[in-house]
Each structure stands twice: as C-alpha cells, then as structure tokens.
Design a protein around this motif. Structure first.
Motif, PDB file in Angstrom:
ATOM      1  N   ARG A 173       0.823  -1.215   0.000  1.00 20.92           N
ATOM      2  CA  ARG A 173       0.000   0.000   0.000  1.00 20.92           C
ATOM      3  C   ARG A 173       0.853   1.259   0.000  1.00 20.92           C
ATOM      4  NH1 ARG A 173      -5.287  -0.991   0.523  1.00 20.92           N
ATOM      5  NH2 ARG A 173      -5.917  -3.044   1.299  1.00 20.92           N
ATOM      6  N   GLY A 174       1.978   1.213   0.724  1.00 18.80           N
ATOM      7  CA  GLY A 174       2.862   2.363   0.748  1.00 18.80           C
ATOM      8  C   GLY A 174       3.465   2.637  -0.608  1.00 18.80           C
ATOM      9  N   LEU A 175       3.889   1.578  -1.291  1.00 12.84           N
ATOM     10  CA  LEU A 175       4.451   1.736  -2.629  1.00 12.84           C
ATOM     11  C   LEU A 175       3.401   2.268  -3.589  1.00 12.84           C
ATOM     12  CD1 LEU A 175       6.701   1.405  -4.699  1.00 12.84           C
ATOM     13  CD2 LEU A 175       6.127  -1.036  -4.848  1.00 12.84           C
ATOM     14  N   ALA A 176       2.175   1.768  -3.478  1.00  8.08           N
ATOM     15  CA  ALA A 176       1.089   2.249  -4.342  1.00  8.08           C
ATOM     16  C   ALA A 176       0.834   3.739  -4.119  1.00  8.08           C
ATOM     17  CB  ALA A 176      -0.182   1.444  -4.074  1.00  8.08           C
ATOM     18  N   ALA A 177       0.889   4.180  -2.865  1.00  7.37           N
ATOM     19  CA  ALA A 177       0.662   5.594  -2.564  1.00  7.37           C
ATOM     20  C   ALA A 177       1.743   6.468  -3.183  1.00  7.37           C
ATOM     21  CB  ALA A 177       0.608   5.796  -1.052  1.00  7.37           C
ATOM     22  N   LEU A 178       2.987   6.016  -3.112  1.00  2.21           N
ATOM     23  CA  LEU A 178       4.082   6.786  -3.700  1.00  2.21           C
ATOM     24  C   LEU A 178       3.982   6.840  -5.223  1.00  2.21           C
ATOM     25  CD1 LEU A 178       7.075   5.604  -1.493  1.00  2.21           C
ATOM     26  CD2 LEU A 178       5.992   7.847  -1.474  1.00  2.21           C
ATOM     27  N   CYS A 179       3.437   5.785  -5.827  1.00  2.00           N
ATOM     28  CA  CYS A 179       3.275   5.733  -7.284  1.00  2.00           C
ATOM     29  C   CYS A 179       1.971   6.379  -7.735  1.00  2.00           C
ATOM     30  CB  CYS A 179       3.323   4.283  -7.765  1.00  2.00           C
ATOM     31  SG  CYS A 179       4.910   3.468  -7.519  1.00  2.00           S
ATOM     32  N   ASP A 180       1.134   6.774  -6.775  1.00  2.00           N
ATOM     33  CA  ASP A 180      -0.158   7.400  -7.065  1.00  2.00           C
ATOM     34  C   ASP A 180      -1.063   6.481  -7.872  1.00  2.00           C
ATOM     35  OD1 ASP A 180      -2.018   9.429  -6.856  1.00  2.00           O
ATOM     36  OD2 ASP A 180      -1.347  10.466  -8.668  1.00  2.00           O
ATOM     37  N   VAL A 181      -1.086   5.196  -7.497  1.00  2.00           N
ATOM     38  CA  VAL A 181      -1.973   4.226  -8.141  1.00  2.00           C
ATOM     39  C   VAL A 181      -2.694   3.433  -7.058  1.00  2.00           C
ATOM     40  CG1 VAL A 181      -0.527   4.012 -10.205  1.00  2.00           C
ATOM     41  CG2 VAL A 181      -0.160   2.448  -8.273  1.00  2.00           C
ATOM     42  N   GLN A 182      -3.698   2.686  -7.460  1.00  2.00           N
ATOM     43  CA  GLN A 182      -4.406   1.846  -6.508  1.00  2.00           C
ATOM     44  C   GLN A 182      -3.524   0.667  -6.090  1.00  2.00           C
ATOM     45  OE1 GLN A 182      -8.167   0.665  -8.145  1.00  2.00           O
ATOM     46  NE2 GLN A 182      -8.911   2.773  -8.374  1.00  2.00           N
ATOM     47  N   ASN A 183      -3.772   0.184  -4.891  1.00  2.00           N
ATOM     48  CA  ASN A 183      -3.011  -0.934  -4.357  1.00  2.00           C
ATOM     49  C   ASN A 183      -3.053  -2.145  -5.288  1.00  2.00           C
ATOM     50  OD1 ASN A 183      -1.586  -2.431  -2.309  1.00  2.00           O
ATOM     51  ND2 ASN A 183      -3.531  -3.389  -1.774  1.00  2.00           N
ATOM     52  N   ALA A 184      -4.190  -2.343  -5.943  1.00  2.00           N
ATOM     53  CA  ALA A 184      -4.347  -3.506  -6.825  1.00  2.00           C
ATOM     54  C   ALA A 184      -3.357  -3.490  -7.980  1.00  2.00           C
ATOM     55  CB  ALA A 184      -5.778  -3.554  -7.364  1.00  2.00           C
ATOM     56  N   HIS A 185      -2.960  -2.299  -8.437  1.00  2.00           N
ATOM     57  CA  HIS A 185      -2.004  -2.212  -9.553  1.00  2.00           C
ATOM     58  C   HIS A 185      -0.653  -2.800  -9.154  1.00  2.00           C
ATOM     59  CE1 HIS A 185      -4.512  -0.014 -12.326  1.00  2.00           C
ATOM     60  NE2 HIS A 185      -4.806   0.889 -11.389  1.00  2.00           N
ATOM     61  N   ILE A 186      -0.219  -2.527  -7.920  1.00  2.00           N
ATOM     62  CA  ILE A 186       1.051  -3.081  -7.456  1.00  2.00           C
ATOM     63  C   ILE A 186       0.916  -4.587  -7.266  1.00  2.00           C
ATOM     64  CG2 ILE A 186       2.844  -2.944  -5.698  1.00  2.00           C
ATOM     65  CD1 ILE A 186       2.499  -0.403  -7.373  1.00  2.00           C
ATOM     66  N   GLY A 187      -0.224  -5.021  -6.739  1.00  2.00           N
ATOM     67  CA  GLY A 187      -0.459  -6.457  -6.572  1.00  2.00           C
ATOM     68  C   GLY A 187      -0.448  -7.195  -7.900  1.00  2.00           C
ATOM     69  N   MET A 221       8.541   2.633  -9.048  1.00  2.00           N
ATOM     70  CA  MET A 221       8.325   4.078  -8.956  1.00  2.00           C
ATOM     71  C   MET A 221       8.791   4.791 -10.224  1.00  2.00           C
ATOM     72  SD  MET A 221       9.406   4.829  -4.980  1.00  2.00           S
ATOM     73  CE  MET A 221       9.294   6.617  -5.225  1.00  2.00           C
ATOM     74  N   GLU A 222       9.934   4.366 -10.752  1.00  2.00           N
ATOM     75  CA  GLU A 222      10.434   4.978 -11.988  1.00  2.00           C
ATOM     76  C   GLU A 222       9.466   4.746 -13.146  1.00  2.00           C
ATOM     77  OE1 GLU A 222      14.166   4.561 -15.135  1.00  2.00           O
ATOM     78  OE2 GLU A 222      14.489   4.087 -13.000  1.00  2.00           O
ATOM     79  N   TYR A 223       8.908   3.547 -13.216  1.00  2.00           N
ATOM     80  CA  TYR A 223       7.956   3.243 -14.279  1.00  2.00           C
ATOM     81  C   TYR A 223       6.757   4.188 -14.217  1.00  2.00           C
ATOM     82  CZ  TYR A 223       4.244   0.960 -16.869  1.00  2.00           C
ATOM     83  OH  TYR A 223       3.194   0.715 -17.737  1.00  2.00           O
ATOM     84  N   TYR A 224       6.178   4.355 -13.036  1.00  2.00           N
ATOM     85  CA  TYR A 224       4.995   5.207 -12.910  1.00  2.00           C
ATOM     86  C   TYR A 224       5.334   6.696 -12.966  1.00  2.00           C
ATOM     87  CZ  TYR A 224       1.896   1.299 -12.035  1.00  2.00           C
ATOM     88  OH  TYR A 224       1.149   0.151 -12.186  1.00  2.00           O
ATOM     89  N   ALA A 225       6.600   7.040 -12.756  1.00  2.00           N
ATOM     90  CA  ALA A 225       7.009   8.444 -12.854  1.00  2.00           C
ATOM     91  C   ALA A 225       7.340   8.850 -14.282  1.00  2.00           C
ATOM     92  CB  ALA A 225       8.214   8.693 -11.948  1.00  2.00           C
ATOM     93  N   VAL A 262      -0.457   7.430 -19.792  1.00  2.00           N
ATOM     94  CA  VAL A 262      -1.535   8.230 -19.193  1.00  2.00           C
ATOM     95  C   VAL A 262      -1.595   8.057 -17.678  1.00  2.00           C
ATOM     96  CG1 VAL A 262      -2.953   8.218 -21.292  1.00  2.00           C
ATOM     97  CG2 VAL A 262      -3.214   6.390 -19.616  1.00  2.00           C
ATOM     98  N   ASN A 263      -0.946   7.041 -17.149  1.00  2.00           N
ATOM     99  CA  ASN A 263      -0.959   6.800 -15.704  1.00  2.00           C
ATOM    100  C   ASN A 263       0.156   7.536 -14.963  1.00  2.00           C
ATOM    101  OD1 ASN A 263      -3.199   5.008 -15.587  1.00  2.00           O
ATOM    102  ND2 ASN A 263      -1.911   3.381 -16.434  1.00  2.00           N
ATOM    103  N   VAL A 264       1.002   8.263 -15.710  1.00  3.89           N
ATOM    104  CA  VAL A 264       2.035   9.076 -15.073  1.00  3.89           C
ATOM    105  C   VAL A 264       1.358  10.279 -14.413  1.00  3.89           C
ATOM    106  CG1 VAL A 264       3.989  10.612 -15.474  1.00  3.89           C
ATOM    107  CG2 VAL A 264       3.914   8.390 -16.598  1.00  3.89           C
ATOM    108  N   SER A 265       1.742  10.535 -13.162  1.00  3.34           N
ATOM    109  CA  SER A 265       1.177  11.693 -12.462  1.00  3.34           C
ATOM    110  C   SER A 265       2.299  12.557 -11.910  1.00  3.34           C
ATOM    111  CB  SER A 265       0.259  11.250 -11.324  1.00  3.34           C
ATOM    112  OG  SER A 265       1.013  10.711 -10.251  1.00  3.34           O
TER     113      SER A 265
END
Length: 320
Positions: A52-66, A121-125, A130-133
């Motif tokens: 959940r912490g990683l998901a928050a830093l990536c600004d995505v839902q927890n399910a995406h990391i799972g 984190m680098e991927y989502y950054a 469109v998922n980059v925030s």
C-alpha cells in the motif's frame, strides 16, 4: 498532493533484493508507518516498502502493485513488467519475485525491497503513459537513486553497521561506566539524567560518540537557566565534579573534566525544565538542526528523534 518524505543518499547493492525462498525464514526487524507509508527492514537488513505504501508513492491503486507481483513470472510478459525488469537489470539483477512475503504477528506482509520499489516508482514516474502523475514524478525525484534505502534505515532507526559487530550503545555504556558514581552524595549530574534522551537518540539511529554529545548541550542550557533564575538560593549551591571521557574521545586528553552537579532537591525542577524548556521549548530542535546543517545527521533522523521525544500537544477545548 505529494507524499512528503525527506531522504538522503547511498549506493544500491545487488544484495538488496532477496529471493522468495531464503534458507532461513525472514522476519521484520523494524517497521514504521509515516503519513500512511509503511516501511521497514527485514532481519537480513533488506529495507522495504509495503504494497500500500508503494502504491501511494506511485499514485496508483493498491491492486495495480499487486498485479505486478502476480504477473511477474508470466510467460507472456506485459509491457510494464518488461520495462520494470529492464530497469532492474541496469542496476543489478532481476529478483525471482517482486515482493517478499513475511509472516509478522500472524499477518502476511508483502514487502517490496528498495530496488524493486524504485524500479516500479520509476515506471509510474516516467513510462506509464496516461498513468504518469505529477505526484509520482515528485516522489521519484525525492527518493531516486540510493535515497530510499537510507531514508528507510533512518526513519525506522536501523543501523546496518550494527549487523557487522558494531554495538551502537558501546560508547554511551563506556561513559556510563566511567561516570555513573562521579557526583558526590546528595547531588545529580546532567549526564546521568540525560539517559532517556540519549537512549531515544540511539534507538532513532544516532551514533552517540565524540561528535554527538547531547548532554553537553543540555548541560549548557541548564547551567544558564540555573544562573538566570538564581536557583542556588532556592536549592543550595551547585558543585564541580570530575567527569571523564573514554580514551577514543578527543575530550579525554584533558580528563578529568570539571562539570557541574546539582543538589538533589533541584532534581524535580530540572526534569520539568528538560521537558518544558529543552525538549518542547525548541532548544532540542535547534541542537538537531545544527547537526543537520553540519551534515552530521540526515533530516529524517532529526524528524524521528523529535517525534520520539517531543510529544504531540493536545489542544485544550475552547471555552464558549
């Protein structure tokens, strides 16, 4: 809003990421939650973020990391998994799993080691389209490179050097052995009374030694307060006593040092002053800020020490 985490730097090791089937079961050595981000260190020294912490830093839902974890070893690799693994391959080796499962207090924890966390984190950054925030980019800028690892160590109060035979309490214990009975009967001295502060600093990650002697700061402020308020008239005169430093301290060259000790009737007043004036009144914060400015402490350590020793003030209800 960006998750605000102060961090410092370090070199990434290929040994950070462990497989999911270690020879001995891993355990959680330290864990802490900060602003909803759970971080910790495993028993082998591996720093991690939880899912959940990683998901928050990536600004995505927890399910995406799972999902990343569940698809990690699929034959037909999704583009995002391919990209994350390519990032990992550049800094070390690609681990057999994205996370490490650890049972802690009867609950299964999904621990993402720092290398894996940073690759995601680098991927989502940068690469998530469109998922980059902006939040993901900002968090990655703060924690990129080696900063995430050192930040976790500092925030949870973990000293990786202690895993190689280093006793972080050793220098404090040396001073205790030299000085625990130094003050004359009927008096107390600041060093022995500072034990709670010193202990919390060591647990928080400070290396208490010749460059970090917080009782000197406490003693100087208390001495000034004693003189300004003429406390000798109320409690009796203070005296000098011999204080000694261990041989590896530069102060030991002029052992024994003359230091003030105070009459026992003033002990209650000292403890009130320590809490109200030194810890909560800003003097302790000023001391830590000076150490941060000199590079002796990471900012995140100062934050942890303050949170451990300066309680959150409870606002009194307003009278209507």
């Amino acid at each position: 809003m960006t998750v605000k985490i102060n961090a410092l730097s370090q070199k990434i090791s290929k040994n950070d990421v462990k497989g999911n089937q270690p020879s001995l079961p891993l355990a959680i050595a330290r864990e802490r939650e900060i602003d909803g981000i759970v971080m910790g260190v495993l028993s082998d020294g591996t720093p991690y973020l939880n899912q959940r912490g990683l998901a928050a830093l990536c600004d995505v839902q927890n399910a995406h990391i799972g999902t990343i974890s569940s698809l990690w070893n699929e034959v037909d690799q999704k583009p995002r998994i391919q990209r994350i693994k390519a990032i990992l391959a550049k800094v070390g080796k690609v681990p057999p799993t994205a996370h490490i499962e650890v049972v802690h207090k009867g609950v299964t924890h999904y621990c993402y080691p720092t290398d894996v966390s940073l690759a995601i984190m680098e991927y989502y950054a940068i690469d998530a389209g469109v998922n980059v925030s902006e939040k993901a980019r900002d968090n990655y800028r703060i924690l990129a490179g080696s900063r995430l690892r050192e930040m976790i160590y500092s925030q949870v109060g973990y000293d990786p050097a202690s895993q190689h035979g280093k006793d972080r309490f050793a220098k404090w214990h040396e001073r205790l052995a030299l000085n625990h009975q130094s003050a004359p009967k009927g008096h107390f001295h600041v060093f022995n009374e500072a034990h709670t502060v010193i202990y919390e600093l060591i647990v928080a990650g400070a290396e208490i030694g010749e460059k970090f002697v917080v009782d000197i700061s406490i003693g100087q402020h208390w001495s000034k307060y004693w003189e300004e308020h003429n406390l000798s008239e109320l409690y009796g005169p203070r005296q000098k006593y011999p204080h000694r430093y261990p041989d590896d301290h530069p102060q030991s060259k002029s052992n024994p040092q003359e230091s003030w000790c105070y009459p026992l009737p003033a002990l209650g007043a000292y403890r009130e002053w320590l809490q109200d004036e030194y810890l909560e009144g800003g003097k302790f914060k000023g001391y830590l800020s000076g150490k941060v400015a000199k590079g002796d402490l990471p900012p995140s350590f100062a934050e942890l020490a303050l949170s451990a020793l300066v309680p959150v003030q409870i606002e009194k209800p307003r009278k209507h």
